[in-house]
Write a protein that holds these residues in place. Sequence first.
Motif, PDB file in Angstrom:
ATOM      1  N   HIS A 179      15.938  41.733 -35.236  1.00 36.18           N
ATOM      2  CA  HIS A 179      16.726  41.832 -34.005  1.00 36.18           C
ATOM      3  C   HIS A 179      15.822  41.671 -32.781  1.00 36.18           C
ATOM      4  O   HIS A 179      16.149  40.931 -31.839  1.00 36.18           O
ATOM      5  CB  HIS A 179      17.450  43.167 -33.965  1.00 36.18           C
ATOM      6  N   ARG A 204      14.659  38.133 -32.325  1.00 34.51           N
ATOM      7  CA  ARG A 204      15.760  37.182 -32.105  1.00 34.51           C
ATOM      8  C   ARG A 204      16.145  37.092 -30.632  1.00 34.51           C
ATOM      9  O   ARG A 204      16.575  36.031 -30.162  1.00 34.51           O
ATOM     10  CB  ARG A 204      16.952  37.649 -32.950  1.00 34.51           C
ATOM     11  N   HIS A 205      15.963  38.168 -29.873  1.00 35.78           N
ATOM     12  CA  HIS A 205      16.445  38.221 -28.487  1.00 35.78           C
ATOM     13  C   HIS A 205      15.268  38.316 -27.521  1.00 35.78           C
ATOM     14  O   HIS A 205      14.465  39.247 -27.584  1.00 35.78           O
ATOM     15  CB  HIS A 205      17.383  39.414 -28.308  1.00 35.78           C
ATOM     16  N   LEU A 212      27.975  43.338 -30.850  1.00 34.06           N
ATOM     17  CA  LEU A 212      27.096  42.404 -31.538  1.00 34.06           C
ATOM     18  C   LEU A 212      25.861  43.108 -32.082  1.00 34.06           C
ATOM     19  O   LEU A 212      25.394  42.798 -33.186  1.00 34.06           O
ATOM     20  CB  LEU A 212      26.696  41.273 -30.592  1.00 34.06           C
ATOM     21  N   GLU A 220      24.977  43.129 -36.005  1.00 31.66           N
ATOM     22  CA  GLU A 220      23.700  42.603 -36.478  1.00 31.66           C
ATOM     23  C   GLU A 220      22.995  43.603 -37.385  1.00 31.66           C
ATOM     24  O   GLU A 220      22.507  43.260 -38.467  1.00 31.66           O
ATOM     25  CB  GLU A 220      22.786  42.263 -35.291  1.00 31.66           C
ATOM     26  N   GLY A 228      23.222  43.053 -41.384  1.00 31.71           N
ATOM     27  CA  GLY A 228      21.897  42.682 -41.864  1.00 31.71           C
ATOM     28  C   GLY A 228      21.358  43.691 -42.852  1.00 31.71           C
ATOM     29  O   GLY A 228      20.789  43.312 -43.895  1.00 31.71           O
ATOM     30  N   LEU A 242      22.688  34.224 -38.779  1.00 32.59           N
ATOM     31  CA  LEU A 242      23.384  34.545 -37.537  1.00 32.59           C
ATOM     32  C   LEU A 242      23.468  33.321 -36.632  1.00 32.59           C
ATOM     33  O   LEU A 242      22.635  32.408 -36.720  1.00 32.59           O
ATOM     34  CB  LEU A 242      22.645  35.667 -36.798  1.00 32.59           C
ATOM     35  N   ALA A 287      20.928  32.759 -30.987  1.00 31.75           N
ATOM     36  CA  ALA A 287      20.996  33.664 -29.836  1.00 31.75           C
ATOM     37  C   ALA A 287      20.666  32.891 -28.565  1.00 31.75           C
ATOM     38  O   ALA A 287      19.760  32.061 -28.548  1.00 31.75           O
ATOM     39  CB  ALA A 287      20.026  34.826 -30.014  1.00 31.75           C
ATOM     40  N   PHE A 291      26.123  35.366 -27.479  1.00 36.56           N
ATOM     41  CA  PHE A 291      25.316  36.047 -28.493  1.00 36.56           C
ATOM     42  C   PHE A 291      23.958  36.468 -27.936  1.00 36.56           C
ATOM     43  O   PHE A 291      22.993  36.609 -28.668  1.00 36.56           O
ATOM     44  CB  PHE A 291      25.142  35.149 -29.717  1.00 36.56           C
ATOM     45  N   THR A 349      21.465  39.094 -25.945  1.00 39.99           N
ATOM     46  CA  THR A 349      21.194  40.449 -25.493  1.00 39.99           C
ATOM     47  C   THR A 349      20.692  40.401 -24.055  1.00 39.99           C
ATOM     48  O   THR A 349      19.834  39.599 -23.716  1.00 39.99           O
ATOM     49  CB  THR A 349      20.125  41.116 -26.382  1.00 39.99           C
TER      50      THR A 349
END
Length: 476
Positions: free
Chosen positions: A91, A94-95, A182, A186, A190, A203, A206, A323, A325
Amino acid sequence: MRSGPVTVSLTDKWEPAPGSVMSWQPSPSSYAKALEAPVSDVPPSFMQVQHLRNYVRQAAKGLDFSRVLVFTLDMPGRCDKRAMGHVINAHLRRHDTYRSWFSLDHEQNIVRRTIADPADVQFAPVRLGEMTSAEVRDLVVSGTPNPFQWDCFRFGIVQSAGHFTFYFSVDHLHLDATFARLLIMEILMGYNALVQGGAPIDLPPAGSYGDYCIRQHDFLSSLTPDSLPVRDWVQFAENNRGSLPDFPLPMGDHSVPCGTAIVTEQLLDEQQALQFESTCLESGARFIGGVMAAIGFVERELTGADTYYGITPSDARDEADMFTTGWFTGLVPITVPVDGSFGVAARAAQESFDRGRQLVNVPFYRVLELAPQLNWPRPYHPMINFFDGGAPPLSQLFTNPLLVTNPIGLYAESKSVYQLTIFISRFPTETALTIAYPDNPIAHESITRYVALLKSVFARFAGQHEAVSARSVVRA
């Protein structure tokens, strides 16, 4: 207020189960990489700038500042810590918002530094031992680093006998409450995929919060005093003594420090909410239009004013940001004539909300820079937060089979001395009211009166005409 699997409340009301606590925190090498990160050309978002400056301003006065959001998820059995660690780091990588941190230069400008390689972000588990409920709450809320530290977010679990609670605490700098759906999806999906022996879930890509910050900076820099959204904000402010609207009842002396009190009430039961919604739809409005109109009639009974002016937050994400953050929330100004019928007012409130959505990307504080004749918001300006658990995307919290069986908590911190926040949350089984307000005798008396009148007005427009006694108010 809990309804079914979801609780929406304030951190003061969170009562985590006691148990053995493990927290995921940055590894020493990861933290070193963050400190070495180069200065970025990407500007902070306007909301981030205001948040950081407000934090500095309040800290200089020795005052508390509301900044922490907490998301919780209860899951059965014992936590597979290896799987959870994988999901947490996936996570974070990803962001892109989590790879930035901020500081002040010698001229007090806010500087962003950004870790270039997502793989350099590594959070590792730290065992903290057995804790009581109060100790867990203090750790999660008060122990979250301040917004000038890179790691102003923490993940962890509290392992109890038959279940564990996953928590994520994050400074508002990086997240708004809208993203909770979201985030939880996640983490839960996950984690479940891994513990069931499957591969990591695939996913959607992002989006980049950095890209949003650039777009926002370019847009806000292009505004002038003659820009239509600026003129609309100025007109709204001029109708409210040059600023944002005031609360209609006294809240006490804001210069005297005090804590925060919380009131929680059921506003409508399930049947009343359906009746209220039917009245709104027949009038050409949605539920939120009816909510703002009903609040307007409350203020009319208190002040005699024929027009209600209100402020409500709304999500500013567009399709590219769905999607992503980050902090995307903006404000929508609402103007409602309340000198006629509820149907007319609800329709006007809905039209005002829909029209005002174009202003959600124009922060009022940016307008203050362009229109210096306006005033900084006065203490205790009310913010009407409407949470509709029955509408997408939040409805998935109530309908997804995984989420229905795993209780969720969404908590906002409420410590600011000047804060007056009103939450109206519609769940499948009820519509709830929560108000955070200054903990002083004058404010207590005003809020008791306000809540009783609010319940009475909502019940009346839902077809329930009996008055609601002020004695039914429950103070948290």
